[in-house]
Write an enzyme that holds these catalytic residues in place. Structure first.
Site, PDB file in Angstrom:
ATOM      1  CD  GLU A  51      42.645  28.962  46.374  1.00 54.20           C
ATOM      2  OE1 GLU A  51      43.843  29.077  46.041  1.00 54.20           O
ATOM      3  OE2 GLU A  51      41.905  28.081  45.913  1.00 54.20           O
TER       4      GLU A  51
ATOM      5  CD  GLU B 289      43.253  29.198  41.100  1.00 57.53           C
ATOM      6  OE1 GLU B 289      44.076  28.445  40.556  1.00 57.53           O
ATOM      7  OE2 GLU B 289      43.565  29.978  42.018  1.00 57.53           O
TER       8      GLU B 289
END
Ligand code: BG6
Length: 459
Positions: free
Chosen positions: A363, A165
């Site tokens: 995720e 991220e």
């Protein structure tokens, strides 16, 4: 079995070094930006719980990996801590390297594929002091760190992730004031985003040029933007949100270039960072072998309801407002909408518009407060988590049926962990962590996940 997955489909879990290891001050480790942020601003952290108070994976990894083996997971993503592996940022700590090696070996012995992330939010503070992601020196140091990791663990690791991220430290550190260095300055955000992309690209190019064995990719948190209505103003708002928050990293990572519409918009507002042609070429040449997608929630937007104050600092929010869709289903603990269709939309977009790159859901999960209220006969009966994972997996299955090259699903997380600013407020684990004695107990979802893996699918 109504929803069957392929035999080699990854069913696993994801975690990160800072959120699990603890022992921040042990061995030769130097502080990361998180250790420093907690030192200077403990009040920003839920219940003033800092990164020292994790579940101690650095010492308990054997026991935790045994639980993973019992659950049957076949893959596990975690990260290395740069500040632990190379405390001064440049030189290897042999003891830390030996421990990481043992953790990776232990995973492999348990039949669990290790997927290793180089950077999951925790820049060494020494690098932050050199300017963090605003500094070219830090890019060089990151590439050297990446090379050291490939050399040290390349014989054991076949799947590498450069950044987890990458947009989050940019947003948090330079736009919305929730990661160190707690700034609000678009010019710095744009520079940090570009430098992070360049650091990623240089690591990918090095990996390929040196012909290390295995695959390398990046993990992006994709939050599809859905407009309030089909009105052109709402549609434009969603398009711009998508440019800033998804395509800013997705396009250069997968297509080697920045979206023209984003460039034009930034140019128009005089916000385009000056970058060199050489650096753009490096980004153009870096092709990832796979993509990890973190998906938690969608982004719903509408056209701005108020006029922009042109004298205020430039922000992505100049172009849209958040939209609270009536009837949306919420995870109120985290304030995130639950929308499984989003994961299908992402995989379909990747299939249709990004060459159907091999992708895994790196995720997905649900953080819930006060889970003790669901304890029955000593076990958290987390039916809501089972339902959450099941619905998202069905959406993944549908995308695969239609041709998506999705090869895995990782639940966030295996055991409840420390969640940055939220400490232990929201629990994500398949296993409950008792903070009083650090005991790990399977929740209902752990047993459900084990059965899912065993059957390689769900009904
Ligand atoms: C992802 C991160 O953004 O979401 C994780 O990669 C993080 O590190 C997870 O913990 C859940 O978010 P939060 O803020 O609830 O911990």
């Amino acid at each position: 079995m109504r929803y069957r997955f392929t035999d080699n489909f990854w069913f696993g879990c994801a975690e990160s070094a800072t959120q699990t290891e603890g022992f921040c001050a042990a061995g030769g480790k130097t502080p990361s930006n998180w250790d420093h942020a907690f030192k200077i601003s403990p009040h920003r952290f839920f219940n003033q719980t800092g990164p020292e108070e994790t579940r101690g994976f650095w010492q308990n990894y054997r026991e935790d990996i045994q639980l993973m083996r019992e659950t049957g997971i076949n893959s596990y993503r975690t990260s290395l801590s740069w500040a632990r592996l190379m405390p001064d940022g440049y030189h290897l700590d042999e003891a830390a390297a030996a421990r990481y090696r043992d953790i990776i070996l232990c995973l492999k012995e348990a039949g669990i594929e290790p997927i290793i992330t180089l950077m999951h939010f925790d820049l060494p503070f020494l690098m932050q002091q050199k300017g963090g992601w605003l500094s070219a020196q830090v890019i060089d140091a990151f590439v050297r760190y990446a090379e050291t990791c490939f050399d040290q663990f390349g014989d054991l690791v076949s799947h590498w992730i450069t950044f987890n991220e990458p947009i989050v430290p940019v947003e948090g550190g330079y736009l919305y004031d929730f990661h160190y260095p707690f700034k609000r300055d678009f010019a710095s955000a744009a520079r940090a985003a570009f430098n992070t992309q360049l650091a990623h690209a240089r690591a990918v190019n090095l990996f390929h040029e040196r012909r290390y064995a295995g695959k390398i990719g990046i993990v992006l948190n994709l939050t599809p933007s859905y407009p309030r209505s089909e009105h052109p103003a709402d549609v434009y708002a969603a398009e711009v949100a998508d440019l800033f928050f998804n395509k800013s990293f997705l396009e250069p990572s997968l297509n080697g270039r920045y979206p023209e519409k984003l460039i034009a918009l930034l140019k128009h507002y005089d916000q385009l960072p000056v970058v060199s042609e050489d650096d753009l070429q490096i980004i153009a040449h870096a092709r990832v072998d796979m993509l990890g997608v973190n998906y938690y929630h969608p982004r719903r937007v509408q056209a701005r309801q108020t006029a922009i104050n042109p004298a205020s600092p430039f922000m992505p929010d100049w172009f849209f407002d958040a939209y609270e869709m009536p009837g949306r289903i919420m995870n109120t603990s985290r304030g995130w909408e639950i929308y499984p269709q989003g994961i299908y939309d992402i995989l379909t977009d990747l299939r249709l518009n990004y060459g159907n790159i091999p992708v895994f859901i790196s995720e997905n999960g649900m953080g819930v407060e006060n889970e003790e209220r669901w304890i029955e006969a000593g076990q958290v009966n987390d039916a809501y988590r089972i339902d959450f994972i099941r619905q998202h997996l069905i959406a993944v299955h549908q995308a695969i049926n239609e041709g998506s090259h999705c090869f895995g699903y990782h639940c966030w997380t295996f055991i409840d962990n420390w969640s940055w600013l939220n400490g232990y407020k929201n629990r994500y684990g398949l296993y409950r962590l008792d903070l009083k004695n650090m005991q790990r107990t399977p929740k209902a979802s752990a047993q459900w996940y084990a059965a899912l893996i065993k059957n390689n699918g769900l009904n």
